[in-house]
Design a protein around this motif. Structure first.
Motif, PDB file in Angstrom:
ATOM      1  N   MET A 124      -9.353 -10.849 -49.498  1.00 62.44           N
ATOM      2  CA  MET A 124      -8.354 -11.199 -48.514  1.00 62.44           C
ATOM      3  C   MET A 124      -7.629 -12.455 -48.974  1.00 62.44           C
ATOM      4  SD  MET A 124      -9.059 -11.339 -44.564  1.00 62.44           S
ATOM      5  CE  MET A 124      -8.212 -12.323 -43.442  1.00 62.44           C
ATOM      6  N   SER A 125      -6.292 -12.418 -48.980  1.00 63.22           N
ATOM      7  CA  SER A 125      -5.525 -13.566 -49.450  1.00 63.22           C
ATOM      8  C   SER A 125      -5.313 -14.574 -48.328  1.00 63.22           C
ATOM      9  CB  SER A 125      -4.165 -13.106 -49.983  1.00 63.22           C
ATOM     10  OG  SER A 125      -3.310 -12.794 -48.911  1.00 63.22           O
ATOM     11  N   ASP A 126      -4.795 -15.746 -48.692  1.00 66.25           N
ATOM     12  CA  ASP A 126      -4.494 -16.778 -47.706  1.00 66.25           C
ATOM     13  C   ASP A 126      -3.364 -16.361 -46.771  1.00 66.25           C
ATOM     14  OD1 ASP A 126      -6.437 -18.397 -48.727  1.00 66.25           O
ATOM     15  OD2 ASP A 126      -5.070 -19.486 -50.050  1.00 66.25           O
ATOM     16  N   PHE A 127      -2.606 -15.333 -47.133  1.00 66.61           N
ATOM     17  CA  PHE A 127      -1.469 -14.904 -46.332  1.00 66.61           C
ATOM     18  C   PHE A 127      -1.849 -13.853 -45.289  1.00 66.61           C
ATOM     19  CE2 PHE A 127       0.307 -16.262 -50.402  1.00 66.61           C
ATOM     20  CZ  PHE A 127       1.097 -17.309 -49.945  1.00 66.61           C
ATOM     21  N   ASP A 128      -3.063 -13.381 -45.315  1.00 63.56           N
ATOM     22  CA  ASP A 128      -3.505 -12.366 -44.359  1.00 63.56           C
ATOM     23  C   ASP A 128      -4.054 -13.039 -43.103  1.00 63.56           C
ATOM     24  OD1 ASP A 128      -2.829 -10.338 -46.079  1.00 63.56           O
ATOM     25  OD2 ASP A 128      -4.827 -10.264 -46.988  1.00 63.56           O
ATOM     26  N   THR A 129      -3.149 -13.534 -42.273  1.00 63.24           N
ATOM     27  CA  THR A 129      -3.571 -14.147 -41.022  1.00 63.24           C
ATOM     28  C   THR A 129      -2.871 -13.439 -39.876  1.00 63.24           C
ATOM     29  OG1 THR A 129      -1.797 -15.780 -40.995  1.00 63.24           O
ATOM     30  CG2 THR A 129      -3.839 -16.384 -42.150  1.00 63.24           C
ATOM     31  N   ASP A 130      -3.383 -13.633 -38.715  1.00 61.25           N
ATOM     32  CA  ASP A 130      -2.803 -13.011 -37.535  1.00 61.25           C
ATOM     33  C   ASP A 130      -2.155 -14.061 -36.644  1.00 61.25           C
ATOM     34  OD1 ASP A 130      -2.165 -10.922 -35.868  1.00 61.25           O
ATOM     35  OD2 ASP A 130      -4.039 -11.060 -34.738  1.00 61.25           O
ATOM     36  N   GLU A 131      -1.589 -15.107 -37.265  1.00 62.69           N
ATOM     37  CA  GLU A 131      -1.024 -16.197 -36.494  1.00 62.69           C
ATOM     38  C   GLU A 131       0.424 -15.956 -36.114  1.00 62.69           C
ATOM     39  OE1 GLU A 131      -1.771 -20.027 -38.139  1.00 62.69           O
ATOM     40  OE2 GLU A 131      -3.712 -19.411 -38.897  1.00 62.69           O
ATOM     41  N   GLY A 132       1.081 -14.930 -36.626  1.00 58.34           N
ATOM     42  CA  GLY A 132       2.436 -14.606 -36.234  1.00 58.34           C
ATOM     43  C   GLY A 132       3.491 -15.579 -36.721  1.00 58.34           C
ATOM     44  N   HIS A 133       3.306 -16.162 -37.901  1.00 58.08           N
ATOM     45  CA  HIS A 133       4.278 -17.123 -38.413  1.00 58.08           C
ATOM     46  C   HIS A 133       5.655 -16.509 -38.619  1.00 58.08           C
ATOM     47  CE1 HIS A 133       1.522 -20.430 -38.859  1.00 58.08           C
ATOM     48  NE2 HIS A 133       0.660 -19.622 -39.441  1.00 58.08           N
ATOM     49  N   ASP A 134       5.736 -15.236 -38.906  1.00 60.26           N
ATOM     50  CA  ASP A 134       7.019 -14.596 -39.130  1.00 60.26           C
ATOM     51  C   ASP A 134       7.577 -13.941 -37.872  1.00 60.26           C
ATOM     52  OD1 ASP A 134       7.120 -15.334 -41.795  1.00 60.26           O
ATOM     53  OD2 ASP A 134       5.989 -13.578 -42.422  1.00 60.26           O
ATOM     54  N   ALA A 135       6.858 -14.043 -36.771  1.00 58.68           N
ATOM     55  CA  ALA A 135       7.334 -13.453 -35.526  1.00 58.68           C
ATOM     56  C   ALA A 135       8.518 -14.262 -35.006  1.00 58.68           C
ATOM     57  CB  ALA A 135       6.218 -13.452 -34.487  1.00 58.68           C
ATOM     58  N   PRO A 136       9.552 -13.586 -34.503  1.00 55.84           N
ATOM     59  CA  PRO A 136      10.706 -14.318 -33.985  1.00 55.84           C
ATOM     60  C   PRO A 136      10.375 -15.014 -32.676  1.00 55.84           C
ATOM     61  CG  PRO A 136      10.943 -11.983 -33.537  1.00 55.84           C
ATOM     62  CD  PRO A 136       9.713 -12.151 -34.391  1.00 55.84           C
ATOM     63  N   ASP A 137      11.137 -16.072 -32.379  1.00 51.36           N
ATOM     64  CA  ASP A 137      11.040 -16.709 -31.079  1.00 51.36           C
ATOM     65  C   ASP A 137      11.631 -15.751 -30.062  1.00 51.36           C
ATOM     66  OD1 ASP A 137      10.148 -19.030 -32.318  1.00 51.36           O
ATOM     67  OD2 ASP A 137      12.166 -19.829 -32.523  1.00 51.36           O
ATOM     68  N   GLY A 138      11.336 -15.963 -28.803  1.00 55.11           N
ATOM     69  CA  GLY A 138      11.968 -15.099 -27.832  1.00 55.11           C
ATOM     70  C   GLY A 138      11.525 -15.318 -26.408  1.00 55.11           C
ATOM     71  N   TYR A 139      12.085 -14.466 -25.546  1.00 58.79           N
ATOM     72  CA  TYR A 139      11.786 -14.488 -24.128  1.00 58.79           C
ATOM     73  C   TYR A 139      11.995 -13.076 -23.592  1.00 58.79           C
ATOM     74  CZ  TYR A 139      12.272 -15.249 -19.134  1.00 58.79           C
ATOM     75  OH  TYR A 139      12.116 -15.168 -17.782  1.00 58.79           O
ATOM     76  N   ALA A 140      11.112 -12.623 -22.726  1.00 57.66           N
ATOM     77  CA  ALA A 140      11.268 -11.341 -22.049  1.00 57.66           C
ATOM     78  C   ALA A 140      10.866 -11.534 -20.601  1.00 57.66           C
ATOM     79  CB  ALA A 140      10.407 -10.262 -22.706  1.00 57.66           C
ATOM     80  N   GLY A 141      11.739 -11.108 -19.700  1.00 60.08           N
ATOM     81  CA  GLY A 141      11.454 -11.241 -18.282  1.00 60.08           C
ATOM     82  C   GLY A 141      12.726 -11.383 -17.482  1.00 60.08           C
ATOM     83  N   LYS A 142      12.598 -11.881 -16.267  1.00 62.75           N
ATOM     84  CA  LYS A 142      13.751 -12.082 -15.391  1.00 62.75           C
ATOM     85  C   LYS A 142      14.566 -13.290 -15.853  1.00 62.75           C
ATOM     86  CE  LYS A 142      13.246  -8.940 -12.163  1.00 62.75           C
ATOM     87  NZ  LYS A 142      14.136  -7.806 -12.107  1.00 62.75           N
ATOM     88  N   ALA A 143      15.877 -13.147 -15.755  1.00 60.92           N
ATOM     89  CA  ALA A 143      16.792 -14.243 -16.050  1.00 60.92           C
ATOM     90  C   ALA A 143      17.968 -14.141 -15.099  1.00 60.92           C
ATOM     91  CB  ALA A 143      17.277 -14.162 -17.489  1.00 60.92           C
TER      92      ALA A 143
END
Length: 114
Positions: A1-20
């Motif tokens: 397993m490499s150092d890049f195999d993490t589940d921290e979501g570093h490449d996940a985009p910022d965002g918001y979902a819900g009422k606005a």
């Protein structure tokens, strides 16, 4: 397993979902479901955000037409931002592109980019 195999979501985009709160021109402000996302764009050197507004046509009524190019304001519990309608998808949701500061909290800026 490499150092890049993490589940921290570093490449996940910022965002918001819900009422606005969504305001289109002089029409009353509406509480609608939105889904927003954003990321730092390294080529342009700026933060870009976009998203979807659900139920806008139904909430405004049949006499109001919201076309691509229409400006609107979105207020979430995390902030306020201006956007422009870019398209209407197959389900009648309005696709938007941010034109101001994002109306949601961004991930932690550890590199001074945001």
């Amino acid at each position: 397993m490499s150092d890049f195999d993490t589940d921290e979501g570093h490449d996940a985009p910022d965002g918001y979902a819900g009422k606005a709160l969504v305001t289109v021109g002089d029409h009353p402000t509406l509480a609608l479901d939105v889904q927003l996302a954003g990321h730092f764009e390294p080529i342009s050197g700026r933060y870009v955000w976009h998203g979807r507004v659900r139920g806008l046509t139904e909430a405004l009524g049949p006499d109001v037409t919201i076309e691509p190019g229409t400006d609107l304001e979105i207020e979430t519990p995390e902030g306020v931002g201006a956007a422009r309608v870019t398209a209407i998808d197959l389900w009648g949701s309005h696709m938007i592109e941010g034109g101001s500061k994002r109306p949601f909290t961004a991930m932690e800026d550890t590199e001074g980019l945001l």
